[in-house]
Design a protein around this motif. Structure first.
Motif, short mmCIF file in Angstrom:
data_model
loop_
_atom_site.label_atom_id
_atom_site.label_comp_id
_atom_site.label_asym_id
_atom_site.label_seq_id
_atom_site.Cartn_x
_atom_site.Cartn_y
_atom_site.Cartn_z
N ILE A 1 0.83 -1.20 0.00
CA ILE A 1 0.00 0.00 0.00
C ILE A 1 0.87 1.25 0.00
CG2 ILE A 1 -1.66 1.33 1.37
CD1 ILE A 1 -2.89 -1.34 2.22
N ARG A 2 1.92 1.25 0.83
CA ARG A 2 2.83 2.40 0.86
C ARG A 2 3.50 2.62 -0.50
NH1 ARG A 2 4.55 5.00 5.72
NH2 ARG A 2 2.65 5.05 6.97
N PHE A 3 3.83 1.53 -1.18
CA PHE A 3 4.45 1.64 -2.49
C PHE A 3 3.58 2.46 -3.44
CE2 PHE A 3 4.83 -0.10 -6.84
CZ PHE A 3 6.14 0.24 -7.11
N VAL A 4 2.27 2.23 -3.37
CA VAL A 4 1.36 2.95 -4.25
C VAL A 4 1.07 4.36 -3.72
CG1 VAL A 4 -0.95 2.96 -5.30
CG2 VAL A 4 0.30 0.81 -5.06
N VAL A 5 0.58 4.44 -2.48
CA VAL A 5 0.04 5.72 -2.01
C VAL A 5 1.13 6.72 -1.64
CG1 VAL A 5 -2.05 4.56 -1.22
CG2 VAL A 5 -0.21 5.01 0.41
N TRP A 6 2.32 6.23 -1.27
CA TRP A 6 3.45 7.13 -1.07
C TRP A 6 4.33 7.20 -2.32
CZ3 TRP A 6 5.22 9.70 3.55
CH2 TRP A 6 4.32 9.60 4.61
N GLY A 7 4.34 6.13 -3.10
CA GLY A 7 5.16 6.12 -4.30
C GLY A 7 4.75 7.16 -5.33
N VAL A 8 3.47 7.52 -5.35
CA VAL A 8 3.03 8.55 -6.29
C VAL A 8 3.48 9.94 -5.87
CG1 VAL A 8 0.99 7.21 -6.95
CG2 VAL A 8 0.79 8.92 -5.13
N MET A 9 3.88 10.10 -4.62
CA MET A 9 4.16 11.44 -4.11
C MET A 9 5.44 12.08 -4.65
SD MET A 9 2.70 10.84 -0.24
CE MET A 9 2.90 12.52 0.35
N PRO A 10 6.56 11.33 -4.82
CA PRO A 10 7.71 11.99 -5.45
C PRO A 10 7.43 12.43 -6.87
CG PRO A 10 8.12 9.64 -5.15
CD PRO A 10 6.90 9.97 -4.37
N VAL A 11 6.65 11.62 -7.60
CA VAL A 11 6.25 12.02 -8.96
C VAL A 11 5.40 13.28 -8.91
CG1 VAL A 11 5.07 11.28 -11.06
CG2 VAL A 11 6.34 9.61 -9.69
N ALA A 12 4.48 13.33 -7.93
CA ALA A 12 3.62 14.49 -7.78
C ALA A 12 4.41 15.72 -7.36
CB ALA A 12 2.51 14.21 -6.77
N ALA A 13 5.42 15.52 -6.51
CA ALA A 13 6.25 16.66 -6.08
C ALA A 13 6.99 17.26 -7.27
CB ALA A 13 7.23 16.21 -5.01
N LEU A 14 7.54 16.41 -8.11
CA LEU A 14 8.20 16.91 -9.32
C LEU A 14 7.20 17.58 -10.25
CD1 LEU A 14 10.61 13.91 -10.10
CD2 LEU A 14 11.23 16.16 -9.19
N ALA A 15 6.03 16.96 -10.39
CA ALA A 15 5.00 17.55 -11.24
C ALA A 15 4.55 18.91 -10.70
CB ALA A 15 3.80 16.61 -11.35
N GLY A 16 4.41 18.99 -9.37
CA GLY A 16 4.02 20.27 -8.76
C GLY A 16 5.05 21.35 -9.01
N GLY A 17 6.33 20.99 -8.84
CA GLY A 17 7.38 21.97 -9.10
C GLY A 17 7.41 22.41 -10.55
N TYR A 18 7.25 21.45 -11.46
CA TYR A 18 7.24 21.77 -12.89
C TYR A 18 6.04 22.65 -13.26
CZ TYR A 18 7.18 21.14 -17.96
OH TYR A 18 7.16 21.37 -19.31
N LEU A 19 4.86 22.24 -12.80
CA LEU A 19 3.66 23.01 -13.13
C LEU A 19 3.71 24.41 -12.52
CD1 LEU A 19 0.97 20.21 -12.61
CD2 LEU A 19 1.68 21.21 -14.79
N GLY A 20 4.21 24.50 -11.28
CA GLY A 20 4.30 25.81 -10.64
C GLY A 20 5.24 26.74 -11.38
N GLU A 21 6.32 26.17 -11.92
CA GLU A 21 7.31 27.00 -12.62
C GLU A 21 6.84 27.39 -14.01
OE1 GLU A 21 11.82 25.97 -13.58
OE2 GLU A 21 11.46 26.35 -11.44
N HIS A 22 6.05 26.53 -14.68
CA HIS A 22 5.68 26.78 -16.06
C HIS A 22 4.25 27.31 -16.23
CE1 HIS A 22 9.24 24.24 -16.60
NE2 HIS A 22 9.34 24.79 -17.80
N LEU A 23 3.34 26.93 -15.33
CA LEU A 23 1.97 27.43 -15.41
C LEU A 23 1.68 28.52 -14.39
CD1 LEU A 23 -0.11 24.13 -15.84
CD2 LEU A 23 0.75 25.66 -17.63
N GLY A 24 2.41 28.49 -13.28
CA GLY A 24 2.13 29.38 -12.17
C GLY A 24 1.59 28.61 -10.99
N ILE A 25 1.75 29.18 -9.81
CA ILE A 25 1.35 28.49 -8.59
C ILE A 25 -0.15 28.25 -8.53
CG2 ILE A 25 1.20 28.72 -6.07
CD1 ILE A 25 3.95 29.97 -6.09
N MET A 26 -0.95 29.26 -8.84
CA MET A 26 -2.40 29.10 -8.72
C MET A 26 -2.98 28.07 -9.68
SD MET A 26 -4.14 32.73 -7.69
CE MET A 26 -5.70 31.99 -8.11
N PRO A 27 -2.66 28.11 -11.00
CA PRO A 27 -3.19 27.07 -11.88
C PRO A 27 -2.79 25.66 -11.44
CG PRO A 27 -2.29 28.88 -13.18
CD PRO A 27 -1.90 29.13 -11.76
N ALA A 28 -1.55 25.50 -10.97
CA ALA A 28 -1.11 24.18 -10.51
C ALA A 28 -1.93 23.73 -9.31
CB ALA A 28 0.38 24.22 -10.16
#
Length: 443
Positions: free
Chosen positions: A381-408
């Motif tokens: 369960i941790r592999f799935v529910v925590w494993g998605v989080m590093p991907v999401a953290a990178l996605a959040g950083g990318y989206l915040g930098e390219h789309l802006g904080i609010m749209p992300a």
């Protein structure tokens, strides 16, 4: 909505890898269980120190090292990547090892890693990549600690006290989350952020000391008849995927974690840079949220008895997702006081609901899982529910930098609402009493 990270039937179906809990009789209060109180104290101290570090990481990265949106995303991902890299084999290994000894080793590893930050700072050589490395080491140790922790509670207390033990542990964790950020915010007015890492190191050391004082009767799994690591991992994954309730909870929790991580990755930048609320504002938000978590941990069993153990799970998930809407709304406010209020309310409501959700779903998982599979079930369960989080953290950083904080952040809110659907449209809303055996659940 991270799982917490603890089966009432563990003592009845113990295999050679476990033994009956060494705690108090089922009718006695856990306050009189010396082993549980030692374990409880260890977790309280560890959580208090940990909260200082949780505040120090983003504050140090943003204010002292000038981290960008993407660098904050990488920093968050570094601490969570271990759930993808070693998450699955960790469960199989933990099922083979003595869990208390594993937790002590993990605590000492985390203490050593966190101590490196102030040393590097004092020497004038601290760089952002050092934080990535420290965060990664702590993440690996945390994987093994958390899988052992969730699998240890049913071995420490008698079957009828597992739910009570979970509620007490979560309540104490939330108290630490109230005091830790508040103390950290106050300390940051007189000391530099790296010094807060000393507090986290001390918390891990004290946790190891009290874990060493805890006694249990667990025995190592026999080597004879042991399957290959791959076979044991597959057995744990299969149990999770095939269980009609656990599989839906994993989908919901994984979706909420992915979407929520996009928001929380960008939250320090919103609070510290965009809104200018400072470390004190960050500490206030985290402390108010922790107060909500304390309320959720305490009220969870009471709400479950009145609303229904199954029904409270989708209700908690939905309310948590709705509260996240206030985060991007706060970013739209010109008045900083109003923005701070909205962020605090959002954090409070989100953590109330998340803790109610977590206490019930984790207790249910422990009830229905055979003891020999506890480590692998939790790790899967941790592999799935925590494993998605590093991907999401990178996605959040990318989206915040390219789309802006609010749209992300709005994308994160939409994803959180969609993540509720697997439990909302499931048997759970019709279940008053969750199953408490290892058999397939029924309504």
């Amino acid at each position: 909505m991270t799982t917490r990270p603890p089966a009432d039937d563990a003592g009845d179906t113990a295999t050679a890898t476990t033994s009956a809990p060494a705690g108090a009789p089922a009718s006695a209060t856990l306050w009189r269980d010396a082993n549980f109180t030692a374990f409880w104290t260890a977790q309280a101290l560890s959580q208090l120190g940990s909260q200082l570090g949780h505040l120090a990481f983003p504050v140090l990265a943003v204010t002292l090292l000038g981290a960008t949106e993407f660098e904050i995303g990488v920093l968050n991902a570094a601490g969570l990547a271990a759930f993808l890299v070693v998450g699955l084999p960790a469960g199989a290994w933990v099922d083979r090892w003595l869990k208390r000894r594993t937790m002590i080793t993990a605590d000492l590893m985390r203490m050593a890693a966190m101590s490196a930050v102030p040393l590097l700072w004092w020497s004038g050589s601290l760089e952002i990549w050092h934080l990535y490395l420290v965060s990664g080491v702590v993440g690996v140790a945390t994987v093994f600690f958390d899988v052992s922790y969730q699998s240890f509670v049913p071995l420490l207390v008698v079957p009828g006290k597992v739910g009570e033990a979970n509620a007490k542990l979560e309540a104490t964790a939330q108290i630490a989350r109230i005091g830790g950020p508040a103390a950290g915010g106050a300390l940051l007015t007189v000391v530099s952020a790296p010094l807060l890492f000393i507090g986290e190191s001390l918390g891990y050391l004290l946790s190891a000391v009290f874990l060493a004082r805890t006694r249990d009767q667990e025995q190592k799994a026999p080597v004879e008849g042991r399957n290959s690591l791959a076979t044991e991992i597959k057995e744990g994954l299969s149990f999770v995927v095939r269980h009609p309730l656990i599989s839906r909870i994993v989908l919901c929790t994984g979706g909420m974690n992915f979407s929520g991580m996009i928001i929380f990755t960008l939250l320090p930048l919103l609070v510290l840079r965009e809104l200018g609320l400072g470390p004190q504002g960050m500490g206030i938000i985290m402390s108010v949220g922790a107060a909500g978590g304390l309320l959720g941990a305490v009220a969870g069993p009471w709400l479950a008895r009145r609303i229904g153990e199954g029904r409270i799970i989708p209700a908690g998930a939905l309310f948590s997702a709705l509260c996240l809407i206030l985060v991007p709304v706060a970013a739209m406010q010109e008045d900083r006081a109003v923005a701070l209020l909205l962020l605090a309310v959002s954090e409070f409501g989100t953590t109330v609901a998340a803790l109610v959700y977590n206490v019930m779903q984790v207790t249910m998982r422990q009830r229905v899982c055979p003891p020999r599979l506890l480590g692998r079930m939790n790790a899967s369960i941790r592999f799935v529910v925590w494993g998605v989080m590093p991907v999401a953290a990178l996605a959040g950083g990318y989206l915040g930098e390219h789309l802006g904080i609010m749209p992300a952040m709005w994308l994160g809110v939409a994803g959180s609402l969609l993540a509720v659907l697997p439990v909302l449209f499931s048997p759970l809303p019709g279940i008053k009493k969750l199953p408490d055996t290892v058999e397939a659940p029924s309504r």
